[in-house]
Design an enzyme around this catalytic site. Structure first.
Site, PDB file in Angstrom:
ATOM      1  N   GLY A   9       5.423  -2.029   5.310  1.00 37.97           N
ATOM      2  CA  GLY A   9       5.306  -2.506   6.699  1.00 37.97           C
ATOM      3  C   GLY A   9       5.777  -1.425   7.653  1.00 37.97           C
ATOM      4  O   GLY A   9       6.355  -0.408   7.233  1.00 37.97           O
TER       5      GLY A   9
ATOM      6  N   SER B 233       4.946   3.133   3.411  1.00 42.94           N
ATOM      7  CA  SER B 233       3.752   3.262   2.553  1.00 42.94           C
ATOM      8  C   SER B 233       2.479   2.798   3.255  1.00 42.94           C
ATOM      9  O   SER B 233       1.913   1.769   2.903  1.00 42.94           O
ATOM     10  CB  SER B 233       3.950   2.546   1.214  1.00 42.94           C
TER      11      SER B 233
END
Ligand code: ADP
Length: 186
Positions: free
Chosen positions: A14, A88
């Site tokens: 996130g 990520s």
């Protein structure tokens, strides 16, 4: 210490400030109280050590995730519950990591950019807006949302306890742990 039959990687993805670290810490504490072996791989700490020298280009971000995935895999196969907290942003590399780790749960920590920017926990959004930081996810770098996460925490509207409970309940549902009386104080 409990006899743990399976390890699992729980991958929190996130935006910066979405709540990954906060939820991870809560889940870690709960699992430790219950006697599970847990390790946390936090993006910021990893970048100081395992991934020192890597920057924020697409290639470097992918290398960062590959290295975290490698360590998570080693720990998971030794029956540790691994909590990874890393922005990520790229879907493809997240999927590659998932393919490499047999027991894997993706948690999408979802808060809008506006909310993350308002929180600005580390003051980084302000710097990114001022152009002092380049390639900042959500500002001048992409974030590809997960398509099928096992858990979605909507931290815009949930308390930390509610978000963490969702993760613990999923772990329990998939029989990675048995958290007695997940404190349902949400
Ligand atoms: P990240 O690790 O994703 O960069 P942090 O965990 O450092 O984000 O910061 C998230 C901020 O949002 C914290 O100040 C936390 O208290 C707040 N917050 C509000 N609601 C939630 C929630 N449901 N889950 C996690 N964090 C939340």
């Amino acid at each position: 210490m409990r006899q743990q039959e399976y390890g699992v990687t729980v991958w929190f993805t996130g935006l910066s400030g979405a709540g990954k670290t906060t939820i991870c810490q809560f889940v870690e504490k709960e699992l430790r109280i219950q006697g599970y072996r847990v390790e946390v791989l936090d993006g910021d700490a990893v970048r100081q050590n395992l991934c020192k020298g890597l920057g924020f280009s697409k290639d470097d971000r992918e290398e960062n995730i590959r290295r975290i995935g490698f360590v998570a895999h080693l720990l998971t196969r030794n029956n540790v519950i691994v909590l990874v907290s890393a922005i990520s942003p790229y879907r493809e590399i997240r999927e590659q990591v998932r393919q490499n780790i047999p027991y894997f749960i993706e948690v999408y920590v979802n808060a809008s950019l506006e909310v993350c920017e308002q929180r600005d926990v580390k003051g980084l959004y302000k710097k990114a807006r001022a152009g002092e930081i380049k390639h900042f996810t959500g500002i001048d770098d992409p974030y590809e949302i997960p398509l099928c996460p096992e858990v979605e925490c909507k931290t815009n509207e949930e308390s930390v306890v509610q978000s963490a409970s969702k993760v613990l309940e999923k772990l329990e549902e998939l029989q990675y742990c048995s958290v007695k009386n997940i404190r349902k104080f949400g």
